[in-house]
Write an enzyme that holds these catalytic residues in place. Structure first.
Site, PDB file in Angstrom:
ATOM      1  N   HIS A 469       0.822  -1.204   0.000  1.00  0.00           N
ATOM      2  CA  HIS A 469       0.000   0.000   0.000  1.00  0.00           C
ATOM      3  C   HIS A 469       0.861   1.262   0.000  1.00  0.00           C
ATOM      4  O   HIS A 469       0.467   2.294  -0.546  1.00  0.00           O
ATOM      5  CB  HIS A 469      -0.928  -0.014   1.210  1.00  0.00           C
ATOM      6  CG  HIS A 469      -2.072  -0.971   1.052  1.00  0.00           C
ATOM      7  ND1 HIS A 469      -2.744  -1.502   2.116  1.00  0.00           N
ATOM      8  CD2 HIS A 469      -2.650  -1.479  -0.054  1.00  0.00           C
ATOM      9  CE1 HIS A 469      -3.703  -2.298   1.667  1.00  0.00           C
ATOM     10  NE2 HIS A 469      -3.655  -2.304   0.360  1.00  0.00           N
ATOM     11  N   GLU A 705      -8.637  -4.932 -29.267  1.00  0.00           N
ATOM     12  CA  GLU A 705      -7.758  -5.550 -28.263  1.00  0.00           C
ATOM     13  C   GLU A 705      -7.345  -6.965 -28.626  1.00  0.00           C
ATOM     14  O   GLU A 705      -6.481  -7.536 -27.958  1.00  0.00           O
ATOM     15  CB  GLU A 705      -8.459  -5.586 -26.903  1.00  0.00           C
ATOM     16  CG  GLU A 705      -8.860  -4.226 -26.368  1.00  0.00           C
ATOM     17  CD  GLU A 705      -9.709  -4.327 -25.123  1.00  0.00           C
ATOM     18  OE1 GLU A 705      -9.133  -4.222 -24.027  1.00  0.00           O
ATOM     19  OE2 GLU A 705     -10.935  -4.510 -25.236  1.00  0.00           O
ATOM     20  N   ASP A 729      -3.702  -5.053 -24.038  1.00  0.00           N
ATOM     21  CA  ASP A 729      -4.277  -6.376 -24.294  1.00  0.00           C
ATOM     22  C   ASP A 729      -3.935  -6.880 -25.686  1.00  0.00           C
ATOM     23  O   ASP A 729      -3.682  -8.078 -25.876  1.00  0.00           O
ATOM     24  CB  ASP A 729      -5.802  -6.340 -24.115  1.00  0.00           C
ATOM     25  CG  ASP A 729      -6.216  -6.584 -22.666  1.00  0.00           C
ATOM     26  OD1 ASP A 729      -5.413  -7.169 -21.918  1.00  0.00           O
ATOM     27  OD2 ASP A 729      -7.328  -6.187 -22.290  1.00  0.00           O
ATOM     28  N   CYS A 776      -5.419   4.051 -26.973  1.00  0.00           N
ATOM     29  CA  CYS A 776      -5.574   4.411 -25.556  1.00  0.00           C
ATOM     30  C   CYS A 776      -4.723   3.533 -24.648  1.00  0.00           C
ATOM     31  O   CYS A 776      -4.773   3.657 -23.425  1.00  0.00           O
ATOM     32  CB  CYS A 776      -7.043   4.328 -25.135  1.00  0.00           C
ATOM     33  SG  CYS A 776      -7.753   2.670 -25.248  1.00  0.00           S
TER      34      CYS A 776
END
Length: 846
Positions: A469, A705, A729, A776
């Site tokens: 974290h 993709e 992807d 993108c």
């Protein structure tokens, strides 16, 4: 009331079960009892009874008394790994024994030198039969000393053992799909879901068990990918609990990080299979760690010292101490909720989720039970709480699962927050000078979230990992950070000048003036370039020969949208709408989604917003959307396939997007489209909802993709208004490499010539039908890739928000007639490294 007297099964020193150095026993997960540090080496029967269980490793045996009382004896700690070596059994299952009969012989010398401990636990495993227990102290003599006197409940004594068992419902076996195991997040999801039921719920992993309502209890089982589990339930709503919880466990409990693995799981890790230790530098002035947040910085060493608390160990009024603990827990929860709400308002979902997990730890029944148990024995609330969280933090640190080990830092963070409240101690205020590189053994999330980013230039700790974290927060604050560094960094003198290269995961001391000057010069050059790009950020991205390229933003919420406008974003090329669906127990309503899309459109002030519909699946499931466990989730139900399978989810989102079109230019895009039939079906549903709402049509597009979509781009272009290429992807599907695979990820590069050829096919197909095409994926944010993407025919680049000024500046450096031959040359390269070397040679400097 019936009493059952247990004689000592061994000679030796008696210890309270709470002092056993194993939380599974110390917190009474298995049951209440005592422990013996033995001086004899024959385990004898403490009662008359039947051998109802003897482990194959011969280290544990259970006897059942005629009353139904079960007594389990577990020789040593972690002795199961000895696989019966050093043990000899004198009994077998279902054999009747008398008190004092020899059960198991063990070689004390061998066990003591090959296992964690010789301490032997004698446990009452079915505590529901027990009204009270009188326990012996000091020293026990085998078969002679009274060890425990157990008083049974009247109403249960007459029940047969079979009747007791008939009240327990045990689920079928499930296989864990989470490749990182049940770490903090899925454990918290399971515990929160389990707490809705009154039933006693126990998670079973082989001979180990844990309270299914306890986050820490679940994590302490160290549940790994493909482990087999069962759920045991007792109570009026036992069956309902199993019916609801089992599908959630099977689907991964909403863990986004669940991904398939290539190699089969190894049942047991041998010394030969242990991962190699972290590399250490041969240079005494160079320390190597793990990159947690990228960047290069020169600064001065500032040490963060561990916080200490002064309090009394003993207390006389246990009731008052428990009340103090309860009150402090409530106050700590309030603090964390304020933090979470504040971060949520800032659209900072990743930080908010961290403190939401901290809130869940304060509800953990096992931690609270251990603390209360210590208080009931005359300890103060401070002592009891510190004992509880420290015990479990050490347990987590010792696990082989790195994600679970990293959560120990979160547990200590929560623990110290509560101790400050109990002691009235204010958080330590560190006087931080300018250009500080903070060095510590551990850096908690709470501290990281509150640091002054104007003064702190870097972070360096000996604990933690890239998935911790602290790493998440450091990246969100854009602070370079490395973790897991050698402990010698704690000896670096305060104020020493350091060079932190978080790109390479290194920290350098005693740097020469020449090296420092060179690094500072590089920093100044980069800062000047950044300032120049920022100054020009609002100017359009136009090539030197007058071709306009739209540079838009990839965003995950309203805050990103507002920032993108300030940095010159010409719209939003990708809104990851799944941020609306995550970290919740139910799907967002149409009204909730509409309000978010509306607010983002208003913030964009006329610039276009492109919404990608929900993109989740077997690899990143939602708690409230159970999906089947799939052998390869990347080839299963994900993306638009979920929308087609669960049309109610898609239709609600489609209506929200269509309604928001009244407030600006909004586009909709569908992920993971691979066939023409899919796009036609989803367009049909969209049109049905549009007709019901009586609104104007909006632009519709698809993510490219998968290779099939790129190859058939010309046919797909007849069905839609635009394409947006998701290179992340597309690259992994083209190369058949999981981009999350630890050994393959470094080989995955969207500048691979095979991927570039698919991008060109897509652009050519779109342009032939008069449609525009954008990128993108991550490659759009890579300055080096800009000329080749433009040369391949890309019309729009959608990039990470901080990258907008730099990518726009990169576009302005080239003419389109220069980009086309660059792209053609890249297409005939053999490898991505050749492409990058070529692009570097052609890259223009400002």
């Amino acid at each position: 009331m019936q009493k059952v007297i247990l004689k000592a099964p061994l000679s030796g020193v008696i210890y309270p079960i709470e002092q056993v150095p194993d939380p599974v026993f110390a917190q009474k997960m298995v049951g209440d009892g005592l422990s013996i540090d033995p001086t004899s080496q024959t385990l004898c029967a403490p009662i008359d009874g039947t051998v109802t269980q003897i482990h194959s490793a011969l280290h544990a045996v259970t006897l059942t008394h005629s009353s139904g009382l079960e007594v389990m004896m577990h020789i040593g700690l972690d002795t199961v790994i000895l696989k019966s070596k050093g043990f000899e059994a004198h009994v077998q299952k279902d054999q009747e024994v008398k008190r004092g009969d020899a059960l198991i012989d063990f070689d004390m010398d061998y066990v003591a030198t090959h296992a964690k401990s010789l301490m032997t636990q004698i446990i009452l495993t079915n505590g529901e039969l027990v009204a009270s227990v009188e326990k012996a102290e000091a020293f026990a003599k085998c078969a002679e000393s009274t060890f425990m006197t157990v008083t049974l409940k009247d109403e249960l004594v007459c029940k047969s053992h079979a009747e007791e068992e008939s009240e327990v419902i045990v689920s079928e076996v499930v296989i864990i799909p989470n490749t990182t195991g049940l770490h903090a997040r899925p454990a918290a999801v399971l515990a929160a879901a389990a707490k809705k039921f009154d039933a006693k719920l126990t998670l079973l992993k082989g001979e180990e068990s844990a309270n299914a309502k306890s986050v820490v209890g679940i994590m302490s089982l160290n549940i790994q990918y493909q482990d087999k589990l069962q759920l045991s339930a007792t109570g009026s709503d036992a069956q309902a609990a199993i019916d609801e919880l089992l599908p959630q466990i099977q689907s991964g409990l909403g863990d986004e990080d669940s991904k398939p693995i290539i190699s089969p799981p190894v049942a047991e890790i041998t010394s030969e299979q242990e991962p190699a230790p972290a590399p250490k530098s041969n240079d005494p002035d160079l320390f190597i760690g793990i990159s947690a947040s990228p960047g290069v910085v020169v600064g001065i060493a500032v040490h963060i010292r561990e916080e200490h608390f002064d309090f009394a160990e003993e207390a006389t009024e246990s009731h008052a101490e428990n009340m103090r603990l309860d009150k402090a827990i409530i106050e700590a929860k309030n603090q964390l909720e304020e933090l979470r709400v504040s971060l949520q308002k800032e659209s900072n979902a990743s930080k908010a989720a961290i403190f939401s997990a901290h809130h869940e730890l304060l509800d953990d029944p096992e931690l609270i039970d251990i603390a209360s148990s210590m208080i009931d024995k005359g300890k103060s609330a401070e002592y009891g709480w510190q004992h509880a969280y420290t015990l479990y933090a050490k347990k987590l640190e010792g696990l082989k699962n790195n994600l679970l080990a990293e959560r120990a830092n979160d547990l200590r963070d929560v623990g110290k927050r509560l101790l400050r409240i109990l002691t009235g101690q204010e958080p330590t205020v560190l006087q931080i000078p300018d250009n500080a590189i903070l060095i510590a053994e551990e850096i908690t999330p709470s501290f990281t979230a509150s640091i002054d980013t104007h003064k702190v230039k870097g972070l360096c700790s000996t604990t933690g990992g890239a998935t911790s974290h602290v790493a998440i927060i450091a990246r969100s604050l854009d602070i370079p950070a490395i973790v897991g560094v050698e402990a010698q960094i704690l000896e670096i003198p305060e104020g020493e000048v350091l060079i932190l290269n978080a790109e390479k995961g290194t920290l350098r001391t005693n740097a020469s003036k020449a090296l420092i000057d060179k690094t500072l010069q590089q920093q100044r050059t980069l800062l000047r370039e950044k300032a120049k790009n920022l100054k020009m950020a609002l100017e359009p991205a136009v090539t030197t020969d007058g071709i306009s390229i739209e540079v838009a933003a990839n965003i995950g919420g309203l805050k990103d949208a507002i920032q993108s406008v300030k940095l010159g974003g010409e719209g939003v090329g990708l809104l990851r709408s799944e941020f609306l669906f995550l970290d919740r127990v139910s799907a967002p309503t149409e009204e909730e989604q509409y309000e978010v899309y509306r607010d983002i459109l208003l913030a964009l002030d006329g610039k276009p917003l492109l919404v990608r519909t929900l993109d989740v699946g077997g690899d990143k499931p939602l708690t409230y959307l159970p999906l089947p466990v799939e052998e390869n989730p990347f080839l299963g139900e994900r993306g638009i396939r979920i929308g087609l399978e669960r049309p109610e989810i898609f239709r609600v989102q489609a209506r929200a997007v269509l309604r928001a079109s009244a407030h600006g230019k909004i586009r909709i895009m569908f992920p993971m489209i691979s066939t023409i039939d899919e796009i036609r079906e989803v367009k049909r549903m969209l049109e049905q909802e549009r007709e019901k709402l009586r609104v104007a049509p909006i632009e519709t597009g698809i993510m490219v993709e998968v290779p099939s979509t790129a190859i058939l781009a010309e046919q797909f272009a007849k069905e839609v208004d635009f394409f947006s290429i998701g290179t992340n992807d597309l690259t992994q599907y083209t190369l058949a490499m999981d981009r999350g695979h630890p050994k393959l990820a470094a080989k995955i590069d969207a500048l691979n010539p095979a991927v570039l050829r698919l991008i060109k096919l897509t652009a050519d197909g779109a342009h032939k039908e008069g449609k525009w095409v954008g990128v993108c994926g991550g490659i759009a944010s890579d300055p080096q890739a800009v000329p080749v993407l433009l040369g391949l025919g890309i019309d729009e680049l959608s990039v990470s928000v901080p990258s907008i000024p730099e990518i726009k500046a990169e576009v302005r450096r080239y003419a389109m007639y220069e980009c086309r031959p660059i792209a053609q040359k890249a297409l005939v390269c053999a490898t991505s490294s050749e492409v990058r070397a070529f692009l570097e040679s052609k890259r223009k400097k400002s």
